[in-house]
Design a protein around this motif. Structure first.
Motif, PDB file in Angstrom:
ATOM      1  N   VAL B 114     -54.262  34.183  -7.052  1.00 48.20           N
ATOM      2  CA  VAL B 114     -54.715  34.122  -8.602  1.00 48.20           C
ATOM      3  C   VAL B 114     -56.033  33.414  -8.698  1.00 48.20           C
ATOM      4  N   MET B 115     -55.877  31.884  -8.208  1.00 54.39           N
ATOM      5  CA  MET B 115     -56.937  31.275  -8.511  1.00 54.39           C
ATOM      6  C   MET B 115     -58.335  31.306  -7.887  1.00 54.39           C
ATOM      7  N   VAL B 118     -60.777  34.053  -8.911  1.00 55.89           N
ATOM      8  CA  VAL B 118     -61.651  33.915 -10.080  1.00 55.89           C
ATOM      9  C   VAL B 118     -62.201  32.681 -10.121  1.00 55.89           C
ATOM     10  N   THR B 119     -62.455  31.750  -9.223  1.00 50.84           N
ATOM     11  CA  THR B 119     -63.039  30.508  -9.367  1.00 50.84           C
ATOM     12  C   THR B 119     -63.991  30.365  -8.202  1.00 50.84           C
ATOM     13  N   ALA B 121     -67.303  30.734  -8.746  1.00 52.51           N
ATOM     14  CA  ALA B 121     -68.438  30.230  -9.172  1.00 52.51           C
ATOM     15  C   ALA B 121     -68.374  28.818  -9.084  1.00 52.51           C
ATOM     16  N   ALA B 126     -63.072  21.716  -6.574  1.00 48.80           N
ATOM     17  CA  ALA B 126     -62.459  22.265  -7.878  1.00 48.80           C
ATOM     18  C   ALA B 126     -61.514  23.261  -7.672  1.00 48.80           C
ATOM     19  N   LEU B 130     -57.537  23.332  -8.067  1.00 53.84           N
ATOM     20  CA  LEU B 130     -57.047  24.129  -9.222  1.00 53.84           C
ATOM     21  C   LEU B 130     -55.975  25.019  -8.471  1.00 53.84           C
ATOM     22  N   LEU B 134     -52.000  24.753  -9.745  1.00 50.94           N
ATOM     23  CA  LEU B 134     -51.327  25.875 -10.356  1.00 50.94           C
ATOM     24  C   LEU B 134     -50.018  26.109  -9.415  1.00 50.94           C
ATOM     25  N   ALA B 167     -55.018  19.079 -11.877  1.00 49.95           N
ATOM     26  CA  ALA B 167     -56.039  20.075 -12.276  1.00 49.95           C
ATOM     27  C   ALA B 167     -57.120  19.432 -13.112  1.00 49.95           C
ATOM     28  N   ALA B 171     -61.180  19.247 -12.410  1.00 43.16           N
ATOM     29  CA  ALA B 171     -62.219  19.701 -13.215  1.00 43.16           C
ATOM     30  C   ALA B 171     -63.425  18.745 -13.232  1.00 43.16           C
ATOM     31  N   ARG B 172     -64.552  18.839 -12.701  1.00 46.76           N
ATOM     32  CA  ARG B 172     -65.618  17.704 -12.873  1.00 46.76           C
ATOM     33  C   ARG B 172     -65.857  17.600 -14.034  1.00 46.76           C
TER      34      ARG B 172
END
Lengths: 485, 221
Positions: B114-115, B118-119, B121, B126, B130, B134, B167, B171-172
């Motif tokens: 899942v992660m 979608v991440t 970018a 991170a 993440l 999760l 998490a 996240a920076r």
């Protein structure tokens, strides 16, 4: 003093007075003085909330008053003011019967103000992190309140609420972090990437996949707090076992606050063209809640639990309406949110007095109230008619709007909606018929000594709303309905 | 992100997933508490490392809270509770350890599936953090639904919360990370005090709806 300054003062009052009163009330040992102070602090907040209409403060990175939250703040402080008036009479009786001791009452009043603070903070928050912290605080405080009676059932309800509430809070935090991650490449690191007004301005540039994932977590997380099926399990217990003023605040206000949080994120989703449409998810959750609660109403034996399920039902209707979206359905959702708050809190006031004079919350032992206690009995009848959605009360109008807007756009969805509404309508009136008109038992007659003013005022407002809505209110509903998309 | 810094962060975050798996198959309460202390210790190291790598000094506070509060104070308190309440027996699980482990493996795969897509970018650190976070959250949820005892329920919740802190740290530049971890600590402290004060033991100790339903209406009749 300029308008923005006055608004700033009002905002400070909305947060500072309940926070200060909470600390002060811990020190007040006389419960009468405590109750008066409680009412006074709530009144000050109400005045400050009304001031916001005249003078709106400028938004900063933490707090903000905008068109959406301003009326909810007013509604919130209005209901908490009337509830504090009701609570003053209610607790005096609890003290006499020995269910609560003065020490617990001190704690109770302090917690009441702390809850007011948390809810005002959540509504005023411009920062999604702050919003989360405020809702977490509200959860903690209400858990303590639900367990106030220290009976086995009350502790059990508080524990269950605690675990499910914390779970919801945890999921919501994960969603909040994901929103930050989606915003960070666009807005840059730090606080602005959590400020709601900056987020909504740039939401179209966010990564849609991250936003989708975030919304699922946020909907489940804050949805738990709003009592949406299948995450509703804490709600009936918490309502039934806590002190009745808290049931009124929980149903009338805290559920709204949680739903408000969901709506804020829904607006973010709608602002991003390639993100998942949030509507269908909310429609499904809303319908599930409505149908489930409609079925569950049938076999309730406890009067407070009955109305707790009715709250789930109405939260379902509101979520459904906002899920449908569009100007008309959003309008109906906002109207229903307001009217449900007013009606449900009035009902809980009545039910609180009823359970006090009858010494029980069991429906089967409360009979023939219109004969023994006409004021309470007819108050309950009026409240039940209003909440079941019968004319001439305002709830009828908002439910009618939800149904007609659904028929116009998705006739198939209107079918389960109408079934759910009729189900809830029938069972609620059937369950309460005996309570109001049954054969009264010959138990010792206990007179009501509490003020019926809060109930009367609330129900009158709901009744008036059935005929006539003030023009500025309609304009506001229209405006916000358009904002919600 | 330099190779070594990234590898260490990766290693520590992965260590939390491993610790979550360790939590899943403990069948004694004391052992469960010890593994939880380890879980929090790894979290403190992971957050501390993030603080150093990102140059975000406020994260040291979060790491300190994890170390002092969750790796020391809470386990000691839980130890006392278990001793006082006399519940240091074998734990029952709903489905059996084998099934839990299989489900856990599936959840980790799910988290990564899942992660990661979608991440794309976000920066690599991170992203991985993440995905692991999760996984830890989902494993915590699994622990919560498969245990019936109040203490293991709370440990499940705290391990879930550790995943959230991971998490937030990953996240920076995430603001309010310290405030959020403080808010969570208060929540946890309250839960633990709740168990202790109200002697919540076996009867009303789970989110298992069947167990909860028993008291709902019938008891008062």
């Amino acid at each position: 003093m300029s308008g923005a300054d006055l608004g700033l003062v009002a905002m400070v009052v909305l947060l500072g007075v309940p926070a200060g009163a909470a600390l002060l009330l811990v020190l007040v040992s006389d419960y009468r003085r405590g109750a008066r102070l409680n009412v006074g602090a709530a009144l000050l907040c109400l005045l400050a909330a009304v001031t916001l209409f005249q003078a709106r403060p400028e938004a900063n990175l933490y707090l903000r008053v905008d068109d959406f939250n301003i009326y909810l703040i007013a509604l919130n402080n209005w209901v908490s003011f009337t509830t504090s008036v009701f609570s003053a009479g209610y607790i005096a009786h609890e003290l006499e019967t020995g269910r609560l001791t003065p020490a617990y009452l001190r704690f109770y009043h302090a917690m009441y103000q702390a809850l007011l603070f948390a809810m005002n903070l959540a509504l005023l928050a411009n920062n999604i992190g702050l919003l989360w912290v405020a809702i977490e605080l509200a959860t903690l405080v209400t858990v303590l309140m639900v367990g106030l009676y220290r009976t086995h059932a009350a502790l059990e309800a508080a524990w269950k609420y605690f675990i499910l509430g914390s779970l919801g809070i945890a999921l919501a935090l994960f969603g909040t972090i994901l929103v930050y991650l989606a915003a960070q490449p666009v807005i840059g690191q730090g606080l602005p990437a959590m400020a709601w007004d900056r987020l909504i301005a740039r939401a179209d540039a966010f990564d849609p996949a991250l936003l989708n994932l975030a919304f699922v977590f946020l909907l489940l997380g804050y949805g738990t707090k709003a009592g949406l099926v299948p995450l509703h399990a804490w709600l009936p217990d918490a309502h039934a076992e806590g002190p009745t003023p808290i049931s009124a605040v929980l149903s009338g206000l805290l559920l709204n606050v949680a739903l408000y949080a969901v709506l804020r994120f829904k607006m973010l989703m709608s602002a991003n063209p390639s993100a998942l449409a949030p509507g269908p998810l909310m429609v499904i959750l809303g319908l599930l809640s409505l149908l489930f609660a409609g079925l569950m109403l049938y076999r309730r034996g406890d009067i407070k639990r009955l109305f707790a399920y009715s709250s789930i039902e109405h939260m379902g209707i509101i979520t459904f309406a906002f899920g449908m979206g569009g100007p008309l359905a959003n309008f109906a959702g906002l109207l229903h949110m307001t009217l449900h708050s007013l009606t449900k809190s009035a009902i809980f006031f009545t039910v609180g007095h009823i359970s006090q004079v009858k010494g029980t919350q069991r429906i089967s032992t409360i009979r023939g109230l219109t004969v023994t206690h006409p004021t309470l009995g007819w108050g309950l009848v009026a409240g039940a008619i209003a909440i079941a959605g019968m004319p001439p009360f305002g709830v009828f109008m908002s439910e009618f709007l939800v149904v007609s807007s659904t028929f116009a756009r998705q006739p198939l969805l209107a079918l389960p909606l109408v079934v759910g509404l009729l189900l809830a309508f029938g069972t609620l009136l059937w369950r309460l018929h005996g309570v109001a008109f049954g054969q009264p038992d010959r138990a010792a007659f206990v007179p009501v000594r509490a003020s019926t003013l809060p109930v009367t005022v609330h129900l009158t407002l709901v009744l008036v709303a059935g005929f006539w809505l003030p023009e500025p209110l309609v304009a506001w509903f229209r405006h916000v309905a358009a904002l919600l998309g | 992100m330099h190779g070594l810094a990234f590898d260490i962060a990766h290693f520590l975050a992965g260590g939390m997933v491993v610790a979550s798996f360790l939590l899943l198959y403990q069948d004694r309460l004391y052992a469960l508490i010890h593994v939880f202390a380890l879980h929090s210790l790894v979290l403190a190291l992971a957050v501390g490392w993030q603080a150093a790598v990102q140059g975000a000094h406020h994260l040291y506070i979060t790491a300190g809270i994890a170390l002092v509060f969750k790796a020391i104070v809470i386990p000691v308190a839980l130890h006392r509770i278990v001793r006082r309440l006399g519940i240091h027996r074998t734990l029952e699980t709903v489905g059996g350890v084998g099934r839990d482990m299989l489900a856990g493996t599936g959840l980790v795969a799910l988290a990564i599936l899942v992660m990661l897509p979608v991440t794309t970018a976000a920066d690599a650190l991170a992203r991985e953090d993440l995905a692991f976070a999760l996984a830890v959250v989902l494993l915590g949820l699994l622990l919560m639904v498969t245990r019936r005892n109040a203490v293991s329920l709370v440990i499940g919740f705290m391990s879930l919360e550790n995943g959230l802190v991971l998490a937030a740290a990953g996240a920076r530049g995430m603001p309010l990370a310290v405030e959020i971890s403080v808010a969570f600590s208060v929540l946890i402290a309250m839960i633990v005090i709740g168990i202790f004060l109200f002697r919540i033991r076996e009867r009303f100790d789970s989110v298992d709806m069947q167990a909860m339903d028993t008291f709902r209406e019938e008891r008062r009749r």
